[in-house]
Design a protein around this motif. Sequence first.
Motif, PDB file in Angstrom:
ATOM      1  N   ARG A   7      -2.565  -7.731  -3.605  1.00 54.35           N
ATOM      2  CA  ARG A   7      -1.514  -6.593  -3.415  1.00 54.35           C
ATOM      3  C   ARG A   7      -0.169  -6.722  -4.357  1.00 54.35           C
ATOM      4  O   ARG A   7       0.072  -5.684  -4.634  1.00 54.35           O
TER       5      ARG A   7
ATOM      6  N   GLU B 213       2.344   2.237  -3.083  1.00 48.94           N
ATOM      7  CA  GLU B 213       1.270   2.079  -4.364  1.00 48.94           C
ATOM      8  C   GLU B 213       0.602   3.412  -3.864  1.00 48.94           C
ATOM      9  O   GLU B 213       0.331   5.094  -4.795  1.00 48.94           O
ATOM     10  N   HIS B 214       1.039   3.933  -3.054  1.00 47.58           N
ATOM     11  CA  HIS B 214      -0.154   4.965  -2.528  1.00 47.58           C
ATOM     12  C   HIS B 214       0.638   6.525  -1.276  1.00 47.58           C
ATOM     13  O   HIS B 214       0.177   7.575  -1.011  1.00 47.58           O
ATOM     14  N   GLY B 215       1.528   6.251  -1.478  1.00 49.20           N
ATOM     15  CA  GLY B 215       2.555   6.514  -0.229  1.00 49.20           C
ATOM     16  C   GLY B 215       2.147   6.527   1.260  1.00 49.20           C
ATOM     17  O   GLY B 215       1.159   5.526   1.415  1.00 49.20           O
ATOM     18  N   TRP B 216       2.753   7.335   2.384  1.00 53.39           N
ATOM     19  CA  TRP B 216       2.771   7.216   3.667  1.00 53.39           C
ATOM     20  C   TRP B 216       0.981   7.542   4.777  1.00 53.39           C
ATOM     21  O   TRP B 216       0.890   8.434   3.601  1.00 53.39           O
ATOM     22  N   GLN B 217       0.333   6.226   4.877  1.00 53.79           N
ATOM     23  CA  GLN B 217      -0.821   6.308   5.484  1.00 53.79           C
ATOM     24  C   GLN B 217      -0.828   5.903   7.006  1.00 53.79           C
ATOM     25  O   GLN B 217      -1.184   4.836   6.524  1.00 53.79           O
TER      26      GLN B 217
ATOM     27  N   TRP C 242       7.863   6.329  -8.545  1.00 54.03           N
ATOM     28  CA  TRP C 242       7.548   7.379  -7.907  1.00 54.03           C
ATOM     29  C   TRP C 242       8.196   8.993  -7.474  1.00 54.03           C
ATOM     30  O   TRP C 242       9.692   8.840  -8.082  1.00 54.03           O
TER      31      TRP C 242
ATOM     32  N   PHE D  24       7.545   9.915  -2.031  1.00 54.90           N
ATOM     33  CA  PHE D  24       7.327   9.181  -1.214  1.00 54.90           C
ATOM     34  C   PHE D  24       7.829   8.449  -0.265  1.00 54.90           C
ATOM     35  O   PHE D  24       7.647   7.311   0.248  1.00 54.90           O
TER      36      PHE D  24
ATOM     37  N   THR E 296      -4.143   4.914   7.430  1.00 48.05           N
ATOM     38  CA  THR E 296      -4.732   3.900   6.865  1.00 48.05           C
ATOM     39  C   THR E 296      -4.145   1.575   7.328  1.00 48.05           C
ATOM     40  O   THR E 296      -4.975   1.201   7.328  1.00 48.05           O
TER      41      THR E 296
ATOM     42  N   HIS F  36       0.529  -0.988   0.273  1.00 48.14           N
ATOM     43  CA  HIS F  36      -0.093   0.083   0.383  1.00 48.14           C
ATOM     44  C   HIS F  36       0.983   1.238  -0.135  1.00 48.14           C
ATOM     45  O   HIS F  36       0.366   2.530  -0.503  1.00 48.14           O
TER      46      HIS F  36
ATOM     47  N   TYR G 154       2.399  -2.445 -11.909  1.00 45.75           N
ATOM     48  CA  TYR G 154       2.058  -1.230 -12.014  1.00 45.75           C
ATOM     49  C   TYR G 154       4.049  -0.887 -11.290  1.00 45.75           C
ATOM     50  O   TYR G 154       4.106   0.009 -12.325  1.00 45.75           O
TER      51      TYR G 154
END
Length: 255
Positions: free
Chosen positions: A174, A131-135, A250, A254, A138, A128, A181
């Motif tokens: 995942r 794909e989406h960076g630090w969260q 990316w 990130f 989440t 995760h 990608y």
Amino acid sequence: SNPKESDNQAFCSLMLCVGVVASGVFDGVHTDIGYEHYAEPTVPGLPAVLAMPANCFVNLAYILLGWYWLPSVDKGRHTYYLQEVFALMALAYGPVQWVRLWTQHHWAAILDQWVTLPIFAWTAIWCHFLEHGWQTGTFLAMEMTSLASYVLALFHPQGFELALTSHILVVVWRVLKVQRYLGNATSFWIMVLGMISCLGFVSLKLWDQELAQWVLFRRLTGHFWSKICDVLQFHCAFLFFTQLIRHPPWAPSFS
């Protein structure tokens, strides 16, 4: 997070799990206790901590793996943190399994099962992140959901197996997604080896008793080779993620 914080968080999480298990909340969970559940014969005269030498000593591989992958170079704050926590999980998992074999205690078996789940969840968290960076929110929700899923073991004798299967399926999904990608040819073959290792981890443990009829699996049993496959899938996960980080498609933000 700095390295000291990672150490503290990993230790506190493990102690929290130990405390919950010791409280008796999961005493109703079904676990396999006793040497009769293992194909490896015990060696008379050896202390309980080494009663099944192969199955006991194989846990050193987790400790060595975790030590090997502990990051020594700062690769970016979040990347460093993800790798360090995963390495600490490997370091802790070996002793947890060894205590189960040594004591043959219900609580040790529960802890061994339970801590398996957040280890798989951490793999999904790393995907995760790529794909989406630090969260933070989440990731915390993913780990809490993973830990909570062990409650299934209270409601059905195969509840743990259901939770673990769900974790494995999510991780496979995942990993395939992030490979599609962000991956390259090298990460593809690492992924394939990791999935083969995962299959070996599950199937060899399930067939531990059946495989013992063959000479090759009398002393080094299916359970032993299952653990070798487990260490390999752990190692492949580290290789996979460090490969993708080495060639990031990316933005630098990130990390």
